[in-house]
Design an enzyme around this catalytic site. Structure first.
Site, PDB file in Angstrom:
ATOM      1  N   ASP A  17       0.844  -1.201   0.000  1.00  0.00           N
ATOM      2  CA  ASP A  17       0.000   0.000   0.000  1.00  0.00           C
ATOM      3  C   ASP A  17       0.881   1.253   0.000  1.00  0.00           C
ATOM      4  O   ASP A  17       1.740   1.413   0.886  1.00  0.00           O
ATOM      5  CB  ASP A  17      -0.904   0.024   1.243  1.00  0.00           C
ATOM      6  CG  ASP A  17      -1.961  -1.060   1.229  1.00  0.00           C
ATOM      7  OD1 ASP A  17      -2.107  -1.751   0.193  1.00  0.00           O
ATOM      8  OD2 ASP A  17      -2.664  -1.205   2.253  1.00  0.00           O
ATOM      9  N   LEU A 202     -21.449  -1.231   9.096  1.00  0.00           N
ATOM     10  CA  LEU A 202     -22.084   0.089   8.984  1.00  0.00           C
ATOM     11  C   LEU A 202     -21.120   1.193   9.407  1.00  0.00           C
ATOM     12  O   LEU A 202     -21.548   2.208   9.957  1.00  0.00           O
ATOM     13  CB  LEU A 202     -23.345   0.115   9.873  1.00  0.00           C
ATOM     14  CG  LEU A 202     -24.358  -1.016   9.628  1.00  0.00           C
ATOM     15  CD1 LEU A 202     -25.380  -1.080  10.763  1.00  0.00           C
ATOM     16  CD2 LEU A 202     -25.068  -0.802   8.295  1.00  0.00           C
ATOM     17  N   GLY A 206     -21.302   0.495  13.578  1.00  0.00           N
ATOM     18  CA  GLY A 206     -21.235  -0.907  13.986  1.00  0.00           C
ATOM     19  C   GLY A 206     -21.568  -1.859  12.857  1.00  0.00           C
ATOM     20  O   GLY A 206     -21.123  -1.671  11.720  1.00  0.00           O
ATOM     21  N   ASP A 228      -7.337   6.169  10.545  1.00  0.00           N
ATOM     22  CA  ASP A 228      -7.290   5.602   9.185  1.00  0.00           C
ATOM     23  C   ASP A 228      -8.176   4.349   9.180  1.00  0.00           C
ATOM     24  O   ASP A 228      -7.911   3.419   9.939  1.00  0.00           O
ATOM     25  CB  ASP A 228      -5.819   5.248   8.865  1.00  0.00           C
ATOM     26  CG  ASP A 228      -5.634   4.630   7.487  1.00  0.00           C
ATOM     27  OD1 ASP A 228      -6.634   4.474   6.756  1.00  0.00           O
ATOM     28  OD2 ASP A 228      -4.476   4.301   7.150  1.00  0.00           O
ATOM     29  N   ASP A 234     -11.313  -5.577   6.965  1.00  0.00           N
ATOM     30  CA  ASP A 234     -10.566  -6.847   6.955  1.00  0.00           C
ATOM     31  C   ASP A 234     -10.469  -7.405   8.375  1.00  0.00           C
ATOM     32  O   ASP A 234     -10.598  -8.617   8.596  1.00  0.00           O
ATOM     33  CB  ASP A 234      -9.157  -6.631   6.386  1.00  0.00           C
ATOM     34  CG  ASP A 234      -9.213  -6.152   4.943  1.00  0.00           C
ATOM     35  OD1 ASP A 234     -10.153  -6.540   4.233  1.00  0.00           O
ATOM     36  OD2 ASP A 234      -8.333  -5.373   4.537  1.00  0.00           O
TER      37      ASP A 234
END
Ligand code: RIB
Length: 284
Positions: A17, A202, A206, A228, A234
């Site tokens: 990344d 969401l 949550g 971040d 994941d």
């Protein structure tokens, strides 16, 4: 690794990344300058593998990287974290996958992935180690995933990200499907055809668990200072899969996964921010 830990195999992507943290995300066609640049190991497959490992599973990753210095950087934390890479392969000419990520001060991101070697993972590479759980996402070629899903015997979690049309077998064979809000809209009625539990994340609100469109549990995300959000989904996916394999009740498992995802937003970078089990338990 100890034998009494639950075992999980992850089939998925490895990326390096390249992260630019800027004062705000650019609008289409706009240039934003003044960003700070960092490189972090990432890729949804690698992130989920390391997240499951840090949360207490024995983990093998089946992935494909290039024969280049980017692979060393991308695999560094997996190696350090004792994720088993024996079933992963190195492609002689394709470059290691790279994700270009822009992050704003409130932790939101834009991601563009150049998959490189991830595209070279094929069904012939898939020699799945025995495990209690399989986790897949959609950043590698679908035939490779389809093969893994067809041959694996155990609990199957598919994180339907990024949103793509997938074969019906994905909905038929999964025990758990994980989607965010936009993925839930993309898959829409297809999710209702599956007997799998569906986890819909969401963001800061949550997540909820549904079966056949009916909500069976909801959990709030603990309030944290977000830096971040890269890798939070994941972490959620890995944590929920692990908790369900451990036999936690769905409600408790969802709370655990939301807390793990929340901790992952408190630091920069996908893999450096993945929590240890103790971090999550402390937040709970
Ligand atoms: O889910 C976050 C990941 O998506 C990043 O690490 C990036 O590599 C992309 O694959």
């Amino acid at each position: 690794m100890t034998n009494d830990q639950p075992s999980i195999v992850v089939v998925g992507s490895v990326n390096l990344d390249i992260v630019a943290t800027a004062d705000r995300l650019p609008a289409p066609g706009e240039t934003v300058t003044g960003a700070e640049l960092n490189r972090f190991p990432g890729g949804k497959g690698a992130n989920q593998a390391l997240a499951a490992r840090r949360l207490g599973a024995r983990v093998s990753l089946v992935a494909c990287v290039g024969d280049d210095p980017e692979a060393d950087a991308a695999l560094a934390l997996l190696n350090e974290g004792d994720v088993d890479l024996a079933a992963s392969v190195m492609h002689p000419s394709a470059p290691t996958g790279v994700a270009l990520i822009a992050v704003s001060p409130d932790g939101e991101n834009h991601i563009v992935v150049a998959p490189g070697a991830n595209r070279e993972l094929s069904a012939s590479h898939i020699a799945l180690p025995e495990a209690e759980g399989l986790i897949c996402q959609l950043e590698v070629e679908l035939p490779a995933l389809e093969h893994a899903i067809n041959v694996f015997e155990g609990f199957i979690c598919i994180n339907l990200a990024p949103a793509l049309y997938v074969p019906d077998v994905f909905f038929r064979e999964a025990d758990l499907l994980v989607v965010n809000e936009s993925e839930a809209r993309f898959y829409s009625d297809a999710l209702l055809t599956s007997d799998a539990m569906v986890a819909r994340t969401l963001g800061a609100d949550g997540a909820e668990l549904l079966t056949r469109g009916k909500v069976i549990s909801r959990a709030e995300a603990p309030v944290v200072e977000t830096v971040d959000t890269t890798g939070a989904g994941d972490t959620f996916t890995a944590a929920l899969t692990l908790a369900l394999i451990e036999g936690q009740h769905s409600e408790q498992a969802l709370r655990f996964a939301c807390a793990a995802g929340a901790v992952a937003t408190t630091k920069s970078g996908a893999q450096p921010s993945l929590p240890l089990r103790a971090d999550v338990e402390q937040l709970l």
